[in-house]
Design a protein around this motif. Structure first.
Motif, PDB file in Angstrom:
ATOM      1  N   UNK A   1       0.953  -1.093  -0.176  1.00 20.82           N
ATOM      2  CA  UNK A   1      -0.157   0.196  -0.141  1.00 20.82           C
ATOM      3  C   UNK A   1       1.142   1.064   0.093  1.00 20.82           C
ATOM      4  N   UNK A   2       2.229   0.746   0.256  1.00 23.93           N
ATOM      5  CA  UNK A   2       2.861   2.397   0.483  1.00 23.93           C
ATOM      6  C   UNK A   2       3.051   2.970  -0.904  1.00 23.93           C
ATOM      7  N   UNK A   3       3.870   1.840  -1.918  1.00 20.42           N
ATOM      8  CA  UNK A   3       3.724   2.063  -3.109  1.00 20.42           C
ATOM      9  C   UNK A   3       2.614   2.504  -4.046  1.00 20.42           C
ATOM     10  N   UNK A   4       1.463   2.333  -3.809  1.00 19.62           N
ATOM     11  CA  UNK A   4       0.060   2.244  -4.327  1.00 19.62           C
ATOM     12  C   UNK A   4       0.456   4.131  -4.119  1.00 19.62           C
ATOM     13  N   UNK A   5       0.201   4.893  -2.505  1.00 18.90           N
ATOM     14  CA  UNK A   5       0.174   5.879  -2.041  1.00 18.90           C
ATOM     15  C   UNK A   5       1.579   6.906  -2.720  1.00 18.90           C
ATOM     16  N   UNK A   6       2.774   6.453  -3.304  1.00 14.70           N
ATOM     17  CA  UNK A   6       3.766   6.923  -3.392  1.00 14.70           C
ATOM     18  C   UNK A   6       2.920   7.475  -5.557  1.00 14.70           C
ATOM     19  N   UNK A   7       2.904   6.049  -5.789  1.00 12.74           N
ATOM     20  CA  UNK A   7       2.134   6.250  -7.294  1.00 12.74           C
ATOM     21  C   UNK A   7       1.778   7.707  -8.109  1.00 12.74           C
ATOM     22  N   UNK A   8       0.349   7.374  -6.885  1.00 14.29           N
ATOM     23  CA  UNK A   8      -0.535   8.244  -6.791  1.00 14.29           C
ATOM     24  C   UNK A   8      -0.092   9.843  -6.963  1.00 14.29           C
ATOM     25  N   UNK A   9       0.923   9.779  -6.175  1.00 12.66           N
ATOM     26  CA  UNK A   9       1.739  10.990  -5.083  1.00 12.66           C
ATOM     27  C   UNK A   9       1.832  11.873  -6.595  1.00 12.66           C
ATOM     28  N   UNK A  10       3.182  10.951  -6.681  1.00 10.55           N
ATOM     29  CA  UNK A  10       3.895  11.171  -8.156  1.00 10.55           C
ATOM     30  C   UNK A  10       3.018  11.242  -9.418  1.00 10.55           C
ATOM     31  N   UNK A  11       1.954  10.683  -9.599  1.00  7.65           N
ATOM     32  CA  UNK A  11       1.544  11.334 -10.673  1.00  7.65           C
ATOM     33  C   UNK A  11       0.647  12.584 -10.690  1.00  7.65           C
ATOM     34  N   UNK A  12       0.088  13.109  -8.850  1.00  4.99           N
ATOM     35  CA  UNK A  12      -0.475  14.440  -9.277  1.00  4.99           C
ATOM     36  C   UNK A  12       0.556  15.075  -9.290  1.00  4.99           C
ATOM     37  N   UNK A  13       1.403  15.345  -9.195  1.00  3.54           N
ATOM     38  CA  UNK A  13       2.051  16.428  -9.316  1.00  3.54           C
ATOM     39  C   UNK A  13       3.043  16.588 -10.388  1.00  3.54           C
ATOM     40  N   UNK A  14       2.767  15.725 -11.032  1.00  6.46           N
ATOM     41  CA  UNK A  14       3.536  15.746 -12.451  1.00  6.46           C
ATOM     42  C   UNK A  14       2.241  16.168 -13.362  1.00  6.46           C
ATOM     43  N   UNK A  15       1.026  16.048 -13.053  1.00  9.09           N
ATOM     44  CA  UNK A  15       0.367  16.222 -13.769  1.00  9.09           C
ATOM     45  C   UNK A  15      -0.019  17.908 -13.227  1.00  9.09           C
ATOM     46  N   UNK A  16      -0.040  18.428 -11.904  1.00 11.96           N
ATOM     47  CA  UNK A  16      -0.397  19.762 -11.544  1.00 11.96           C
ATOM     48  C   UNK A  16       0.558  19.979 -12.308  1.00 11.96           C
ATOM     49  N   UNK A  17       2.291  19.951 -12.858  1.00  9.09           N
ATOM     50  CA  UNK A  17       2.870  21.013 -13.314  1.00  9.09           C
ATOM     51  C   UNK A  17       2.421  20.915 -14.649  1.00  9.09           C
ATOM     52  N   UNK A  18       2.330  19.563 -15.690  1.00  5.69           N
ATOM     53  CA  UNK A  18       2.032  19.496 -17.105  1.00  5.69           C
ATOM     54  C   UNK A  18       0.628  20.312 -17.133  1.00  5.69           C
ATOM     55  N   UNK A  19      -0.338  20.533 -16.363  1.00  7.81           N
ATOM     56  CA  UNK A  19      -1.585  21.382 -16.268  1.00  7.81           C
ATOM     57  C   UNK A  19      -1.889  22.892 -16.553  1.00  7.81           C
ATOM     58  N   UNK A  20      -0.670  23.263 -15.055  1.00  8.55           N
ATOM     59  CA  UNK A  20       0.038  24.847 -14.970  1.00  8.55           C
ATOM     60  C   UNK A  20       0.236  25.210 -16.397  1.00  8.55           C
ATOM     61  N   UNK A  21       1.156  24.657 -16.572  1.00 10.91           N
ATOM     62  CA  UNK A  21       1.907  24.898 -18.582  1.00 10.91           C
ATOM     63  C   UNK A  21       0.406  25.074 -19.799  1.00 10.91           C
ATOM     64  N   UNK A  22      -0.272  24.255 -19.721  1.00  6.58           N
ATOM     65  CA  UNK A  22      -1.477  23.826 -20.622  1.00  6.58           C
ATOM     66  C   UNK A  22      -2.852  25.297 -20.240  1.00  6.58           C
ATOM     67  N   UNK A  23      -2.296  25.510 -19.369  1.00  8.93           N
ATOM     68  CA  UNK A  23      -3.226  26.571 -19.011  1.00  8.93           C
ATOM     69  C   UNK A  23      -2.633  27.972 -19.005  1.00  8.93           C
ATOM     70  N   UNK A  24      -1.374  28.039 -18.774  1.00  3.33           N
ATOM     71  CA  UNK A  24      -0.872  28.474 -19.115  1.00  3.33           C
ATOM     72  C   UNK A  24      -0.832  30.066 -20.659  1.00  3.33           C
ATOM     73  N   UNK A  25      -0.324  28.059 -21.536  1.00  4.51           N
ATOM     74  CA  UNK A  25      -0.813  28.763 -23.397  1.00  4.51           C
ATOM     75  C   UNK A  25      -1.799  28.691 -23.323  1.00  4.51           C
ATOM     76  N   UNK A  26      -2.941  28.541 -22.941  1.00  3.53           N
ATOM     77  CA  UNK A  26      -4.887  28.413 -22.971  1.00  3.53           C
ATOM     78  C   UNK A  26      -4.348  30.294 -22.566  1.00  3.53           C
ATOM     79  N   UNK A  27      -3.965  31.074 -21.858  1.00  9.29           N
ATOM     80  CA  UNK A  27      -4.536  32.026 -21.305  1.00  9.29           C
ATOM     81  C   UNK A  27      -3.014  33.605 -22.292  1.00  9.29           C
TER      82      UNK A  27
END
Length: 458
Positions: free
Chosen positions: A312-338
């Motif tokens: 379960x620790x590996x499950x949590x670490x994987x999800x946290x990492x995926x969320x972090x990468x997603x937020x970085x990418x999403x912010x870059x996309x948001x900046x381009x759209x705006x």
């Protein structure tokens, strides 16, 4: 041989699985984006409007592909984690057979009811001839599209994400080469774009199908292809949240298209300009969504395997990492759209001043909070990966069905076209809050499971 999903570093695994998956999803989006660009340059904004009203048909096809593909791949990973490769084999075969059966049924239904479907998607009398010409051809490629996506998910779950990526990239290359050839050289218009799309899908299918005889972690044979109702039910339950994400996008497209044409007629923009602008903005945003879905698909086999193995620790670490990468990418996309709106819109062809005025306004307002969209999508996929399908389904419906569609129907009664645009950021924010609450509650349960395991081991 021990599966690396159970011991390799989480960041290395996510990189290994997510990058090819992201590329695959981007390539899938490029089928429509490339068509949109070349049609915009060669046919004009009415051609873009035609592909926009035709796009829900592709959305439904992808929903079917995700229902079967994500469902079978998630179960495939879970059973490998539980050291049951024979069950993984039957799940894979069932998924492939169901993809063929469902895609053929879908094609028949679409061809029979094509014109009323396009009308319900918002096609005007001006746009209908082009939409019919385009969809009568692209519908023939649907069996290849659905089956390729299902096999591609299984290939990724089997530990070969690069091969999965190759399937999609090869088809996109073919599509990109043939698009300008058919449109500008042979002057085939939207029909040429449609033929190029189908050709690419056929190529991707044959490359994906070639892998079936060489799965790494299972023994696959003809008996695996038998359809089991119990396996299909379990598969559909797991894949439902990912599929509902696409279905809800479909409903949003239908409501948006019809609302924009209705309220647009009372403004200087008319009915066709909002429809064409919506198509551009939605398909541009689809590039960002493709990356987010790619991250989601990349984390799925890691989370599924480790949850099945009670790590379960590996499950949590994987999800946290995926969320972090997603937020970085999403912010870059948001900046381009705006901040790069004009540059993005100009890629898709020309239009008059009213067209660019509305398209700019649509992109900036509608995508105002797109930076948090991925949290809801990844949370939905997370719950599906750990066999909590109903919670995954609930989260997949929050933004689109529970919040966005009602707001799109209600707000324009008071604010006209602006009400449609502002409905999206409001829905984005509320769905984000609900997703965070659900994830925090689940992490608390995982922490308790870890504590219990430690006590039992003493």
């Amino acid at each position: 041989m021990q599966n690396p999903l159970g011991y390799e570093k989480e960041s290395s695994l996510l990189k290994k699985f997510a990058i090819p998956s992201i590329i695959s999803m981007l390539v899938s989006s490029l089928y429509n984006i490339v068509d949109q660009i070349f049609i915009g340059q060669g046919v004009g904004f009415l051609g873009n409007a035609a592909t926009n009203v035709a796009f829900p048909l592709t959305t439904i096809a992808l929903a079917i592909a995700l229902l079967i593909g994500i469902g079978s791949a998630s179960l495939f990973s879970l059973y490998l984690g539980e050291k049951k490769p024979e069950r993984s084999s039957t799940i894979a075969g069932n998924g492939i057979s169901m993809s063929v059966l469902c895609s053929v049924i879908y094609v028949v239904l679409v061809l029979v009811f094509l014109e009323p479907l396009l009308k319900s998607f918002g096609a005007t009398s001006t746009i209908m001839p082009l939409a019919l010409e385009y969809t009568r051809i692209t519908t023939l490629g649907v069996p290849f599209l659905i089956t390729t996506n299902v096999i591609s998910n299984l290939i990724r779950a089997d530990g070969s994400p690069k091969y999965s990526m190759t399937c999609m990239v090869a088809g996109a290359v073919v599509n990109t080469i043939l698009d300008p050839l058919f449109i500008f050289v042979f002057h085939m218009g939207v029909a040429g774009a449609a033929l190029a799309t189908v050709a690419g899908q056929v190529i991707s299918f044959f490359i994906a199908a070639w892998y079936i005889k060489s799965f790494q972690h299972i023994e696959f044979n003809k008996s695996s292809l038998r359809i089991s109702l119990n396996d299909t039910k379990e598969m559909a339950t797991i894949g439902m949240s990912a599929s509902l994400n696409q279905i809800t996008i479909l409903f949003v497209q239908i409501v948006l298209n019809n609302s924009l044409t209705y309220y647009g007629q009372f403004t200087k923009f008319g009915s066709d300009i909002p429809l064409a602008a919506c198509g551009i903005v939605m398909k541009t945003n689809a590039i960002l969504l493709a990356i987010i879905i790619g991250i989601s698909q990349g984390m799925q086999p890691i989370i599924g395997f480790n949850y099945g193995a009670q790590k379960y620790e590996r499950v949590k670490k994987t999800f946290k990492l995926a969320i972090s990468v997603n937020l970085v990418v999403s912010f870059i996309g948001w900046a381009l759209f705006q901040f790069c709106t004009s540059t993005v819109l100009s890629i898709f062809g020309s239009g008059d001043a009213n067209y660019f005025e509305f398209a700019t306004m649509f992109m900036r307002i509608y995508l105002m909070l797109v930076c948090v969209d991925g949290v809801q999508m990844l949370s939905s996929s997370f719950f599906s990966s750990i066999k909590k399908a109903y919670l995954g389904m609930f989260l997949s419906m929050t933004r689109q069905v529970l919040f966005l569609i009602p707001l799109v129907l209600i707000l324009p009664k008071f604010f006209g076209l602006n009400g449609i645009l502002y409905a999206a950021p409001i829905a984005d924010f509320v769905a984000f809050v609900v997703s965070v609450i659900c994830i925090l509650a689940e992490f608390k349960k995982l922490n308790e499971l870890e504590k219990n395991m430690k006590v039992d081991s003493l």
